[in-house]
Write a protein that holds these residues in place. Structure first.
Motif, PDB file in Angstrom:
ATOM      1  N   ILE A 141      11.739  33.545   4.422  1.00 56.98           N
ATOM      2  CA  ILE A 141      12.369  32.985   3.231  1.00 56.98           C
ATOM      3  C   ILE A 141      11.780  31.604   2.950  1.00 56.98           C
ATOM      4  O   ILE A 141      11.672  30.764   3.849  1.00 56.98           O
ATOM      5  CB  ILE A 141      13.893  32.879   3.414  1.00 56.98           C
ATOM      6  CG1 ILE A 141      14.511  34.281   3.505  1.00 56.98           C
ATOM      7  CG2 ILE A 141      14.534  32.114   2.249  1.00 56.98           C
ATOM      8  CD1 ILE A 141      16.013  34.278   3.718  1.00 56.98           C
ATOM      9  N   ASN A 142      11.402  31.392   1.703  1.00 56.49           N
ATOM     10  CA  ASN A 142      10.914  30.092   1.264  1.00 56.49           C
ATOM     11  C   ASN A 142      12.074  29.243   0.771  1.00 56.49           C
ATOM     12  O   ASN A 142      12.997  29.742   0.130  1.00 56.49           O
ATOM     13  CB  ASN A 142       9.899  30.247   0.129  1.00 56.49           C
ATOM     14  CG  ASN A 142       8.621  30.914   0.576  1.00 56.49           C
ATOM     15  OD1 ASN A 142       8.186  30.715   1.701  1.00 56.49           O
ATOM     16  ND2 ASN A 142       8.022  31.706  -0.285  1.00 56.49           N
ATOM     17  N   SER A 143      12.007  27.949   1.066  1.00 59.89           N
ATOM     18  CA  SER A 143      13.045  27.032   0.619  1.00 59.89           C
ATOM     19  C   SER A 143      12.405  25.716   0.178  1.00 59.89           C
ATOM     20  O   SER A 143      11.325  25.359   0.649  1.00 59.89           O
ATOM     21  CB  SER A 143      14.041  26.773   1.756  1.00 59.89           C
ATOM     22  OG  SER A 143      15.020  25.840   1.365  1.00 59.89           O
ATOM     23  N   LEU A 144      13.065  25.016  -0.743  1.00 63.70           N
ATOM     24  CA  LEU A 144      12.594  23.728  -1.215  1.00 63.70           C
ATOM     25  C   LEU A 144      13.654  22.665  -1.019  1.00 63.70           C
ATOM     26  O   LEU A 144      14.855  22.936  -1.146  1.00 63.70           O
ATOM     27  CB  LEU A 144      12.246  23.790  -2.708  1.00 63.70           C
ATOM     28  CG  LEU A 144      10.856  24.278  -3.104  1.00 63.70           C
ATOM     29  CD1 LEU A 144      10.735  24.295  -4.619  1.00 63.70           C
ATOM     30  CD2 LEU A 144       9.770  23.395  -2.517  1.00 63.70           C
ATOM     31  N   SER A 145      13.225  21.466  -0.707  1.00 64.02           N
ATOM     32  CA  SER A 145      14.091  20.296  -0.665  1.00 64.02           C
ATOM     33  C   SER A 145      13.403  19.190  -1.451  1.00 64.02           C
ATOM     34  O   SER A 145      12.225  19.287  -1.784  1.00 64.02           O
ATOM     35  CB  SER A 145      14.351  19.845   0.778  1.00 64.02           C
ATOM     36  OG  SER A 145      14.879  20.891   1.550  1.00 64.02           O
ATOM     37  N   THR A 146      14.140  18.123  -1.739  1.00 67.96           N
ATOM     38  CA  THR A 146      13.602  17.050  -2.565  1.00 67.96           C
ATOM     39  C   THR A 146      13.560  15.741  -1.783  1.00 67.96           C
ATOM     40  O   THR A 146      14.492  15.414  -1.049  1.00 67.96           O
ATOM     41  CB  THR A 146      14.453  16.854  -3.835  1.00 67.96           C
ATOM     42  OG1 THR A 146      14.568  18.102  -4.518  1.00 67.96           O
ATOM     43  CG2 THR A 146      13.830  15.842  -4.773  1.00 67.96           C
ATOM     44  N   THR A 147      12.462  14.998  -1.945  1.00 68.94           N
ATOM     45  CA  THR A 147      12.312  13.673  -1.350  1.00 68.94           C
ATOM     46  C   THR A 147      11.781  12.711  -2.409  1.00 68.94           C
ATOM     47  O   THR A 147      11.260  13.128  -3.442  1.00 68.94           O
ATOM     48  CB  THR A 147      11.345  13.685  -0.145  1.00 68.94           C
ATOM     49  OG1 THR A 147      10.022  13.969  -0.613  1.00 68.94           O
ATOM     50  CG2 THR A 147      11.750  14.729   0.883  1.00 68.94           C
ATOM     51  N   ILE A 148      11.899  11.413  -2.124  1.00 72.26           N
ATOM     52  CA  ILE A 148      11.399  10.374  -3.020  1.00 72.26           C
ATOM     53  C   ILE A 148      10.329   9.577  -2.283  1.00 72.26           C
ATOM     54  O   ILE A 148      10.575   9.026  -1.205  1.00 72.26           O
ATOM     55  CB  ILE A 148      12.524   9.419  -3.455  1.00 72.26           C
ATOM     56  CG1 ILE A 148      13.634  10.196  -4.174  1.00 72.26           C
ATOM     57  CG2 ILE A 148      11.994   8.310  -4.356  1.00 72.26           C
ATOM     58  CD1 ILE A 148      14.887   9.365  -4.423  1.00 72.26           C
ATOM     59  N   LEU A 149       9.137   9.510  -2.855  1.00 75.06           N
ATOM     60  CA  LEU A 149       8.056   8.702  -2.290  1.00 75.06           C
ATOM     61  C   LEU A 149       8.309   7.242  -2.636  1.00 75.06           C
ATOM     62  O   LEU A 149       8.332   6.870  -3.804  1.00 75.06           O
ATOM     63  CB  LEU A 149       6.710   9.168  -2.848  1.00 75.06           C
ATOM     64  CG  LEU A 149       5.461   8.435  -2.365  1.00 75.06           C
ATOM     65  CD1 LEU A 149       5.306   8.568  -0.853  1.00 75.06           C
ATOM     66  CD2 LEU A 149       4.222   8.968  -3.076  1.00 75.06           C
ATOM     67  N   LEU A 150       8.478   6.398  -1.616  1.00 76.81           N
ATOM     68  CA  LEU A 150       8.911   5.012  -1.826  1.00 76.81           C
ATOM     69  C   LEU A 150       7.773   4.022  -2.007  1.00 76.81           C
ATOM     70  O   LEU A 150       7.890   3.054  -2.763  1.00 76.81           O
ATOM     71  CB  LEU A 150       9.770   4.557  -0.643  1.00 76.81           C
ATOM     72  CG  LEU A 150      11.140   5.206  -0.490  1.00 76.81           C
ATOM     73  CD1 LEU A 150      11.736   4.838   0.857  1.00 76.81           C
ATOM     74  CD2 LEU A 150      12.065   4.784  -1.621  1.00 76.81           C
ATOM     75  N   ASN A 151       6.662   4.228  -1.293  1.00 78.63           N
ATOM     76  CA  ASN A 151       5.610   3.207  -1.255  1.00 78.63           C
ATOM     77  C   ASN A 151       4.274   3.801  -0.839  1.00 78.63           C
ATOM     78  O   ASN A 151       4.175   5.007  -0.565  1.00 78.63           O
ATOM     79  CB  ASN A 151       6.016   2.076  -0.295  1.00 78.63           C
ATOM     80  CG  ASN A 151       6.412   2.624   1.073  1.00 78.63           C
ATOM     81  OD1 ASN A 151       5.713   3.442   1.656  1.00 78.63           O
ATOM     82  ND2 ASN A 151       7.561   2.183   1.569  1.00 78.63           N
ATOM     83  N   GLU A 152       3.245   2.936  -0.783  1.00 80.75           N
ATOM     84  CA  GLU A 152       1.900   3.395  -0.456  1.00 80.75           C
ATOM     85  C   GLU A 152       1.741   3.777   1.015  1.00 80.75           C
ATOM     86  O   GLU A 152       0.719   4.349   1.404  1.00 80.75           O
ATOM     87  CB  GLU A 152       0.870   2.315  -0.826  1.00 80.75           C
ATOM     88  CG  GLU A 152       0.943   1.035  -0.016  1.00 80.75           C
ATOM     89  CD  GLU A 152       1.962   0.035  -0.559  1.00 80.75           C
ATOM     90  OE1 GLU A 152       1.998  -1.109  -0.063  1.00 80.75           O
ATOM     91  OE2 GLU A 152       2.724   0.403  -1.481  1.00 80.75           O
ATOM     92  N   ASP A 153       2.731   3.474   1.862  1.00 77.15           N
ATOM     93  CA  ASP A 153       2.690   3.895   3.267  1.00 77.15           C
ATOM     94  C   ASP A 153       3.129   5.345   3.444  1.00 77.15           C
ATOM     95  O   ASP A 153       3.054   5.881   4.553  1.00 77.15           O
ATOM     96  CB  ASP A 153       3.597   2.999   4.119  1.00 77.15           C
ATOM     97  CG  ASP A 153       3.043   1.588   4.277  1.00 77.15           C
ATOM     98  OD1 ASP A 153       1.807   1.433   4.169  1.00 77.15           O
ATOM     99  OD2 ASP A 153       3.827   0.657   4.511  1.00 77.15           O
TER     100      ASP A 153
END
Length: 265
Positions: free
Chosen positions: A28-40
């Motif tokens: 089963i495929n699943s997706l979650s969400t994240t936020i890229l904060l910075n260049e690191d």
């Protein structure tokens, strides 16, 4: 109303693709969400999403010796081993997580969790070859009745994993389609947390599975919160998020780089 805001959010909203493999070989495929904060390559999301990496390691440690034992036994004795460990067709055996569009080789990850809120930072090991993008800006202001948009990922439409021998999952990246899914809503009220602090707020519409960890943006595309989950009040489905003031405090405590829009006086 949110066309420009969604376009901005596309610069820093990132999917986490996960493959779940069960004992009956169902994948089963699943997706979650994240936020890229910075260049690191530092990412912001919920504890529940970040815990998928711990789950990946724990399942590997638990089932690798069991699967080896099953593989090296006769068919007649296999049923006894399965019963011994409580393994059924619906037992989750393997999870594999892939960070999308963060770095060429993110390497291992480190998780920093909030003391009690559903909030976490994911830090990657290899920061040299991170993908550059326009970073988000946090805005410490929210008003009851304000229109907002939750911008995340839902309804996975990808084929990125393949099972190899003995329940091992590998990343194939065969079909990589991650359509963004925005939901507009209105802030309805502020919410106290378990420590009697107002760190969250409620919204007039629910979010879809996979949108936990999604940014809540205003019409300018500035982040005013992080989507956490849903709650039902009678027949109505509402959602709630952690406000940007609390997020910024958390980022400062852990020396994480971020950008902030100062409130107008």
């Amino acid at each position: 109303m949110f066309k420009k805001a969604i376009k901005k959010a596309l610069n820093f909203v990132r999917p986490l693709a996960s493959g779940y493999l069960y004992y009956d070989h169902k994948l089963i495929n699943s997706l979650s969400t994240t936020i890229l904060l910075n260049e690191d390559g530092d990412l912001l999301t919920t504890k529940k999403v970040a815990s998928l990496f711990a789950m990946q390691d724990e399942l590997r440690d638990v089932f690798k010796p069991i699967l080896t034992e099953i593989q090296n036994t006769s068919e007649r004795k296999k049923a006894k081993i399965l019963k011994k460990y409580g393994i059924e067709n619906t037992t989750l055996i393997t999870v594999l997580n892939i960070l999308i569009d963060i770095a060429e080789n993110p390497g291992k990850v480190k998780i920093i969790s909030h003391k009690y809120l559903d909030l976490a930072i994911i830090q990657i090991e290899n920061k040299e070859n991170t993908f550059k993008s326009q970073m988000p800006k946090f805005y410490q202001s929210k008003e009851i009745g304000e229109s907002v948009c939750i911008v995340g990922f839902a309804f996975p439409e990808y084929k990125a994993f393949k099972e190899q021998a003995n329940y091992e999952l590998i990343a194939t990246n065969e079909i990589m389609n991650f359509p963004i899914f925005p939901i507009s809503a209105m802030i309805t009220r502020n919410i106290y947390d378990d420590q009697n602090r107002i760190t969250m707020f409620e919204m007039s519409d629910g979010i879809e599975l996979g949108m936990q960890g999604a940014p809540i943006v205003n019409t300018k595309g500035e982040i005013i919160g992080l989507a956490v989950g849903n709650k039902n009040i009678g027949p109505r489905k509402l959602s709630y998020g952690i406000d940007s003031k609390t997020i910024i405090e958390f980022l400062k405590e852990n020396n994480i780089k971020y950008e902030e829009v100062k409130n107008e006086k």
